[in-house]
Design a protein around this motif. Structure first.
Motif, mmCIF file in Angstrom:
data_model
loop_
_atom_site.group_PDB
_atom_site.id
_atom_site.type_symbol
_atom_site.label_atom_id
_atom_site.label_comp_id
_atom_site.label_asym_id
_atom_site.label_seq_id
_atom_site.Cartn_x
_atom_site.Cartn_y
_atom_site.Cartn_z
ATOM 1 N N ASN A 151 14.299 20.645 -38.266
ATOM 2 C CA ASN A 151 14.266 21.862 -37.449
ATOM 3 C C ASN A 151 12.848 22.384 -37.413
ATOM 4 O OD1 ASN A 151 17.110 22.352 -36.784
ATOM 5 N ND2 ASN A 151 17.352 22.503 -38.990
ATOM 6 N N GLY A 152 12.500 23.047 -36.318
ATOM 7 C CA GLY A 152 11.169 23.607 -36.211
ATOM 8 C C GLY A 152 10.920 24.192 -34.840
ATOM 9 N N VAL A 153 9.639 24.243 -34.485
ATOM 10 C CA VAL A 153 9.223 24.802 -33.200
ATOM 11 C C VAL A 153 8.604 23.691 -32.363
ATOM 12 C CG1 VAL A 153 7.726 26.477 -32.064
ATOM 13 C CG2 VAL A 153 8.840 27.076 -34.217
ATOM 14 N N LEU A 154 9.176 23.464 -31.190
ATOM 15 C CA LEU A 154 8.687 22.461 -30.246
ATOM 16 C C LEU A 154 7.721 23.129 -29.283
ATOM 17 C CD1 LEU A 154 8.829 19.682 -28.787
ATOM 18 C CD2 LEU A 154 10.798 20.591 -27.526
ATOM 19 N N ASN A 155 6.561 22.541 -29.107
ATOM 20 C CA ASN A 155 5.557 23.038 -28.162
ATOM 21 C C ASN A 155 5.410 22.014 -27.043
ATOM 22 O OD1 ASN A 155 4.648 25.354 -29.814
ATOM 23 N ND2 ASN A 155 4.019 23.741 -31.213
ATOM 24 N N TYR A 156 5.602 22.465 -25.801
ATOM 25 C CA TYR A 156 5.503 21.557 -24.659
ATOM 26 C C TYR A 156 5.073 22.321 -23.410
ATOM 27 C CZ TYR A 156 10.037 23.309 -23.045
ATOM 28 O OH TYR A 156 11.059 24.116 -22.605
ATOM 29 N N GLN A 157 4.622 21.566 -22.431
ATOM 30 C CA GLN A 157 4.207 22.121 -21.144
ATOM 31 C C GLN A 157 4.743 21.203 -20.060
ATOM 32 O OE1 GLN A 157 -0.029 22.100 -20.481
ATOM 33 N NE2 GLN A 157 0.088 23.704 -18.938
ATOM 34 N N GLY A 158 5.789 21.612 -19.398
ATOM 35 C CA GLY A 158 6.425 20.754 -18.396
ATOM 36 C C GLY A 158 7.009 19.532 -19.073
ATOM 37 N N THR A 159 6.444 18.360 -18.774
ATOM 38 C CA THR A 159 6.894 17.130 -19.427
ATOM 39 C C THR A 159 5.884 16.648 -20.463
ATOM 40 O OG1 THR A 159 5.888 15.759 -17.704
ATOM 41 C CG2 THR A 159 8.196 16.377 -17.385
ATOM 42 N N ARG A 160 4.876 17.461 -20.758
ATOM 43 C CA ARG A 160 3.849 17.105 -21.745
ATOM 44 C C ARG A 160 4.236 17.611 -23.126
ATOM 45 N NH1 ARG A 160 -1.020 19.298 -18.427
ATOM 46 N NH2 ARG A 160 -1.178 17.654 -16.888
ATOM 47 N N TYR A 161 4.157 16.730 -24.083
ATOM 48 C CA TYR A 161 4.445 17.061 -25.473
ATOM 49 C C TYR A 161 3.181 17.591 -26.132
ATOM 50 C CZ TYR A 161 5.819 16.207 -30.337
ATOM 51 O OH TYR A 161 6.112 16.331 -31.674
ATOM 52 N N LEU A 185 0.828 -1.204 0.000
ATOM 53 C CA LEU A 185 0.000 0.000 0.000
ATOM 54 C C LEU A 185 0.863 1.255 0.000
ATOM 55 C CD1 LEU A 185 -2.900 -0.940 2.439
ATOM 56 C CD2 LEU A 185 -3.071 -0.463 -0.011
ATOM 57 N N GLY A 186 1.959 1.230 0.725
ATOM 58 C CA GLY A 186 2.887 2.369 0.740
ATOM 59 C C GLY A 186 3.486 2.625 -0.628
ATOM 60 N N ILE A 187 3.901 1.566 -1.314
ATOM 61 C CA ILE A 187 4.463 1.707 -2.663
ATOM 62 C C ILE A 187 3.418 2.275 -3.609
ATOM 63 C CG2 ILE A 187 5.313 0.396 -4.663
ATOM 64 C CD1 ILE A 187 6.745 -1.448 -2.623
ATOM 65 N N ALA A 188 2.192 1.778 -3.532
ATOM 66 C CA ALA A 188 1.115 2.282 -4.389
ATOM 67 C C ALA A 188 0.828 3.751 -4.093
ATOM 68 C CB ALA A 188 -0.145 1.443 -4.199
ATOM 69 N N ALA A 189 0.831 4.138 -2.829
ATOM 70 C CA ALA A 189 0.568 5.530 -2.457
ATOM 71 C C ALA A 189 1.683 6.452 -2.950
ATOM 72 C CB ALA A 189 0.414 5.646 -0.940
ATOM 73 N N ILE A 190 2.922 6.019 -2.837
ATOM 74 C CA ILE A 190 4.056 6.833 -3.310
ATOM 75 C C ILE A 190 3.989 6.995 -4.830
ATOM 76 C CG2 ILE A 190 6.564 6.817 -3.620
ATOM 77 C CD1 ILE A 190 6.729 5.615 -0.767
ATOM 78 N N THR A 191 3.687 5.918 -5.538
ATOM 79 C CA THR A 191 3.580 5.988 -6.994
ATOM 80 C C THR A 191 2.456 6.922 -7.409
ATOM 81 O OG1 THR A 191 4.428 3.731 -7.173
ATOM 82 C CG2 THR A 191 3.255 4.609 -9.082
ATOM 83 N N ALA A 192 1.309 6.813 -6.770
ATOM 84 C CA ALA A 192 0.184 7.697 -7.080
ATOM 85 C C ALA A 192 0.523 9.150 -6.740
ATOM 86 C CB ALA A 192 -1.061 7.251 -6.321
ATOM 87 N N LYS A 200 3.511 10.554 -6.746
ATOM 88 C CA LYS A 200 4.437 11.074 -7.756
ATOM 89 C C LYS A 200 3.693 11.446 -9.036
ATOM 90 C CE LYS A 200 8.751 8.824 -6.437
ATOM 91 N NZ LYS A 200 9.785 7.850 -6.843
ATOM 92 N N GLY A 201 2.743 10.616 -9.433
ATOM 93 C CA GLY A 201 1.949 10.910 -10.627
ATOM 94 C C GLY A 201 1.128 12.188 -10.458
ATOM 95 N N LEU A 202 0.500 12.351 -9.303
ATOM 96 C CA LEU A 202 -0.278 13.565 -9.041
ATOM 97 C C LEU A 202 0.610 14.798 -8.990
ATOM 98 C CD1 LEU A 202 -2.855 12.318 -6.387
ATOM 99 C CD2 LEU A 202 -3.343 13.179 -8.686
ATOM 100 N N LEU A 203 1.797 14.664 -8.428
ATOM 101 C CA LEU A 203 2.736 15.781 -8.366
ATOM 102 C C LEU A 203 3.182 16.193 -9.765
ATOM 103 C CD1 LEU A 203 4.318 17.680 -6.504
ATOM 104 C CD2 LEU A 203 6.137 15.967 -6.440
ATOM 105 N N ARG A 204 3.500 15.214 -10.625
ATOM 106 C CA ARG A 204 3.903 15.510 -12.007
ATOM 107 C C ARG A 204 2.760 16.182 -12.757
ATOM 108 N NH1 ARG A 204 4.184 10.735 -14.749
ATOM 109 N NH2 ARG A 204 5.823 10.055 -13.364
#
Length: 131
Positions: A108-118, A26-33, A35-39
């Motif tokens: 070459n071009g223009v990259l559009n991103y938001q944080g770690t989202r492409y 349960l601790g591992i699952a909570a930490i993983t969740a 981290k996902g919410l933080l990202r």
């Protein structure tokens, strides 16, 4: 004096080891969740950026899942593009197969991103002057 084997270890296992195992899981699952919410939260609070970039690398990753009862296995492919920004910073994003197929190293071009989202890559079209 009893007859037969001593079964008291089974009660220690069920009363001590199993609860600890479930708490750890349960601790591992909570930490993983967490981290996902933080990202997700960091990405939402980041501005959408559009920067000049060049594709420096393409890679794909084949993921094969185990066989099911019928003996069939499943495979999926993940596609990644690495971009180099003007300052030399490199960023890798997971992309769709169609985007991967239309991309070439050196574009070459223009990259559009938001944080770690492409959010996409707009290529600069080069016209050949060779006849």
């Amino acid at each position: 004096m009893g007859m037969g084997p001593d079964l008291s270890w089974m009660f220690d296992f069920a009363g001590t080891v199993l609860p600890i195992f479930f708490i750890v899981m349960l601790g591992i699952a909570a930490i993983t969740a967490g981290k996902g919410l933080l990202r997700w939260s960091r990405n939402n609070s980041s501005p959408v950026k559009s920067v000049s970039a060049r594709i420096v690398s393409k890679r794909s990753e084949l993921r094969q899942q185990s066989q099911d009862e019928s003996g069939a296995s499943r495979a999926s492919t993940a596609y990644y593009l690495t971009y180099e920004l003007e300052g030399g910073l490199r960023m890798e994003f997971k992309v769709e197969g169609s985007e991967y197929g239309m991309s070439a190293e050196g574009d070459n071009g223009v990259l559009n991103y938001q944080g770690t989202r492409y959010h996409g890559f707009e290529r600069h079209i080069r016209y050949s002057t060779a006849e």
